[in-house]
Scaffold this active site. Sequence first.
Site, PDB file in Angstrom:
ATOM      1  N   GLY A   1     -41.817  13.342  43.454  1.00 54.93           N
ATOM      2  CA  GLY A   1     -41.668  12.850  42.082  1.00 54.93           C
ATOM      3  C   GLY A   1     -40.269  12.334  41.817  1.00 54.93           C
ATOM      4  N   ASP A   2     -39.263  13.077  42.259  1.00 53.71           N
ATOM      5  CA  ASP A   2     -37.881  12.661  42.047  1.00 53.71           C
ATOM      6  C   ASP A   2     -37.610  11.301  42.681  1.00 53.71           C
ATOM      7  OD1 ASP A   2     -37.461  15.068  40.810  1.00 53.71           O
ATOM      8  OD2 ASP A   2     -36.195  15.922  42.366  1.00 53.71           O
ATOM      9  N   MET A   3     -38.015  11.163  43.939  1.00 53.32           N
ATOM     10  CA  MET A   3     -37.704   9.933  44.653  1.00 53.32           C
ATOM     11  C   MET A   3     -38.554   8.762  44.167  1.00 53.32           C
ATOM     12  SD  MET A   3     -35.358  11.282  46.291  1.00 53.32           S
ATOM     13  CE  MET A   3     -34.775  10.032  47.425  1.00 53.32           C
TER      14      MET A   3
ATOM     15  N   ASP B   1     -39.509  18.706  40.406  1.00 56.37           N
ATOM     16  CA  ASP B   1     -40.418  17.907  41.216  1.00 56.37           C
ATOM     17  C   ASP B   1     -41.763  18.602  41.438  1.00 56.37           C
ATOM     18  OD1 ASP B   1     -40.367  15.403  43.213  1.00 56.37           O
ATOM     19  OD2 ASP B   1     -41.399  17.059  44.191  1.00 56.37           O
TER      20      ASP B   1
END
Length: 395
Positions: A167-169, A138
């Site tokens: 970024g991940d979410m 991320d």
Amino acid sequence: MKLDGIRVLDLSRLLPGPYATQLLADSGAEVVKVEDTGAGDYARAMEPLTSRDVGAIFEMVNRGKRSVAIDLKDEDGRTAFYRLVEDADVVLEGFRPGVVDRLGIDYETLTEYNEDLIYCSLTGYGQNGPWADRAGHDLNYVSLAGLMDLTRDSTAEKPQVPGYQIGDMAGGLFAAFAIVGAVLSRELGNTDGEYIDVAMTDVVASFSQSVAYQSLTGDPAEPRPGETPLTGGVPWYDSYETADGKWITLGALEPKFWRAFCEAIDRDDLVDAHGSENPDVLAALAEELRALFRERTRDEWETVLGDVDAAFAGVYAPAETVDHPQFRARDLVVRPDDAPPRLGFPACGSAVPETTDETVPVHGEHSREYLAGAGYDDDEIETLLESGVIRRDAP
């Protein structure tokens, strides 16, 4: 938001992909985690552990799913997976580019078994470009996307690591959106199956719409840390420390909000400073506000400004956030009687499921069930179990 009847095979691990499919599961989709026969999803064992001795992150994003453990490197394992694909609507994977091709589970191969399949690849940098094969997390994604540069007060300071995995979410959220869009398109008869390539970095970069024009055109007002209205460049849109060492935020971009704020604190003399581009005026106003907000605690300022139309809010720690009356009113925090507390589906509506399955699948718990549903008889399943091609752990 009732995706009942939609089956999703989820090949992803850790956070981005499982978050995407958790959103789908919370909307009624049947989500089957397809894990390897070794450790499975690494998040199962990641600290901290819940009261059920399972990784907290795993529990948060794998509720109500099913788990099938298959060795996809084995020919018999791939054959079993192909049988599952025949009855699936969606496959989501989060491997590095090229891995699914080597395993024989790429989109082109799987469409031989299900031509209407929707296949989503969720990766850090996407399937093409010079960074496609590059390792990342991320922190790297938000760095390339431009977000990290704007997390500081000036270019002389160190960029700050975001408190959440943005970024991940964001990538997981957009993958879920893209999958639902593809399912709708297929059901409307506009398309058959389709392939979707989601890069987490792309999604974060797309969040920069408020500053994108200047960046794209080379405008002199290109956003720099601490210099633009939305990055701390104006005192009426900033954070301030309070008397108890906590912080508040003031977002009075509109003149009406600024006027309401000034009137609430009995400082009509500050009204005309709003909108000024004079550096001296801005510096003086910022210093005035810093001194002002240090006069009361965060909660005292909430009492003073909470009901004022001034775009004001306190800065809360996550532990305070989950207990805040606003989130309680929205039922965002779910505290089941027989399961650890969790964050719920982030939307309210007339068709949002009111109850969800709180169970968390044991590694390979449903291997027998799904292979039987795919046409394997008991003897065939026992042979696969004994050879280690599939795994089934009892709950």
